[in-house]
Design an enzyme around this catalytic site. Structure first.
Site, PDB file in Angstrom:
ATOM      1  N   ALA A 200     -34.585  77.932   3.638  1.00 42.06           N
ATOM      2  CA  ALA A 200     -34.224  79.171   4.343  1.00 42.06           C
ATOM      3  C   ALA A 200     -33.175  79.956   3.558  1.00 42.06           C
ATOM      4  O   ALA A 200     -33.223  81.187   3.483  1.00 42.06           O
ATOM      5  CB  ALA A 200     -33.711  78.862   5.748  1.00 42.06           C
ATOM      6  N   TYR A 201     -32.229  79.249   2.962  1.00 43.84           N
ATOM      7  CA  TYR A 201     -31.178  79.924   2.186  1.00 43.84           C
ATOM      8  C   TYR A 201     -31.775  80.587   0.949  1.00 43.84           C
ATOM      9  O   TYR A 201     -31.650  81.800   0.753  1.00 43.84           O
ATOM     10  CB  TYR A 201     -30.112  78.901   1.782  1.00 43.84           C
ATOM     11  CG  TYR A 201     -29.059  79.444   0.844  1.00 43.84           C
ATOM     12  CD1 TYR A 201     -28.167  80.428   1.269  1.00 43.84           C
ATOM     13  CD2 TYR A 201     -28.954  78.981  -0.468  1.00 43.84           C
ATOM     14  CE1 TYR A 201     -27.198  80.925   0.408  1.00 43.84           C
ATOM     15  CE2 TYR A 201     -27.983  79.465  -1.327  1.00 43.84           C
ATOM     16  CZ  TYR A 201     -27.108  80.446  -0.883  1.00 43.84           C
ATOM     17  OH  TYR A 201     -26.146  80.943  -1.745  1.00 43.84           O
ATOM     18  N   ALA A 202     -32.441  79.784   0.119  1.00 41.32           N
ATOM     19  CA  ALA A 202     -32.961  80.333  -1.145  1.00 41.32           C
ATOM     20  C   ALA A 202     -34.046  81.366  -0.877  1.00 41.32           C
ATOM     21  O   ALA A 202     -34.115  82.402  -1.555  1.00 41.32           O
ATOM     22  CB  ALA A 202     -33.481  79.199  -2.022  1.00 41.32           C
TER      23      ALA A 202
END
Ligand code: NAP
Length: 294
Positions: A200-202
């Site tokens: 989700a972050y990347a």
């Protein structure tokens, strides 16, 4: 210790590496980065951003504070954005360090996943300084979990600032930024080194690269505005450290040689904000000591 190093630490409120650890700038638990004065570091006397106004998002501490103080050292007045009222005292410390460089500072809080708050950030900048020349978008959010376990609320939180917030900050920036302006996003080297638990972050940060290229293509080149994303590797701040186990930190440190420091990243933003970077446009620039080789 070099003169520049002493000045930078002093600007961050520490006089030595030990002082930096004591003030929470550096973690004592992990191998310490080697710090040397990079060739691109500008002299405090240059002040080549005099008369310019910079907005730095997520500037209460850490990288954002480093960017804010460095731009002030070059003469820019700085809008210190911070997210939550609970961290206002940290943002005030950033503003104090900006003023210590002889620049003006104002504070603007707000959740930048909401477009109304983004508009208010730019409105308050305009009210205080009448212009904006540099936007460094350093606010970001992380969830480190297997994809199978990420909740809708967690996804919305990180996407809200990493993708949606980025898009509307860039939109507002291009509506208001002066000629010769600089838009600089802070992405991640994970764009080029997929590892588990950062989906989700990347993935939400990945949008920055495309937004950067897209906006750069839409700007009349005669305005001399550049749009770039920097993509740092692991930098020793609580943002990186808190979700990691000691074993994971050791493994990542082996891959990167060492963890990065705030001082490793700041010179790249200083350069991108400077007039010398005028032909660097639409790029995602990786900065990670060779952690990834894209
Ligand atoms: N440290 C690393 O290893 C590393 C590596 C690559 C890239 N980066 C990127 O570098 C940037 C700065 O990271 P950092 O290490 O300096 O950590 P940081 O100080 O925690 O920076 C993140 C900032 O974003 C703010 N923020 C989060 N959600 C927001 C929202 N919805 N609206 C407005 N502001 C929000 C945070 O405020 P609150 O804490 O108050 O929520 C915080 O001030 C981030 O974008 C991060 O993704 C970091």
């Amino acid at each position: 210790m070099s003169q520049n190093r002493r000045q930078f630490l002093s600007a961050l409120g520490a006089t030595s590496v030990a002082g930096a650890i004591a003030t929470g700038q550096v973690n004592a638990q992990v191998p310490q980065p080697v710090r040397s004065t990079p060739a691109t570091a500008r002299k405090p006397t240059d002040r080549e951003l005099s008369g310019k106004v910079a907005i730095v998002t997520g500037a209460r501490n850490n990288l954002g504070r480093g960017f804010a103080v460095a731009l002030a050292r070059q003469g820019a007045n700085v809008v210190v954005h911070y997210h939550r009222e609970a961290t206002k005292n940290q943002a005030e410390e950033t503003a104090r360090l900006v003023r210590q460089q002889g620049a003006k500072a104002i504070l603007v809080p707000g959740d930048l996943s909401r477009v109304a708050n983004i508009k208010r950030l730019f409105d308050e900048t305009n009210t205080a300084f009448g212009r904006v020349d540099i936007v460094v978008h350093s606010a970001g959010s992380l969830v480190k979990k297997p994809m199978a376990e990420i909740t809708e609320a967690e996804y919305d939180r990180v996407a809200g600032i990493n993708s949606k917030g980025t898009f509307f900050i860039m939109q507002e920036a291009i509506r208001r930024i002066a000629d010769n302006g600089r838009i600089i996003n802070v992405g991640t080297s994970l764009l080029a080194s997929t590892i588990g638990n950062y989906s989700a972050y990347a993935g939400t940060k990945a949008a920055m690269e495309d937004f950067t290229r897209a906006l750069a293509r839409e700007i009349d080149w005669k305005r001399n505005i550049t749009v770039n994303t920097i993509a740092p590797g692991p930098v020793d701040t609580p943002f990186f450290r808190d979700p990691e186990s000691p074993e994971a930190i050791a493994a990542i440190t082996r891959l990167a040689g060492r963890l990065g420091s705030i001082e490793d990243i700041v010179p790249l933003v200083e350069f991108l904000a400077s007039p010398q970077s005028r032909w660097v446009n639409a790029q995602t620039i990786f900065i990670n000591g060779g952690y990834v080789t894209r």
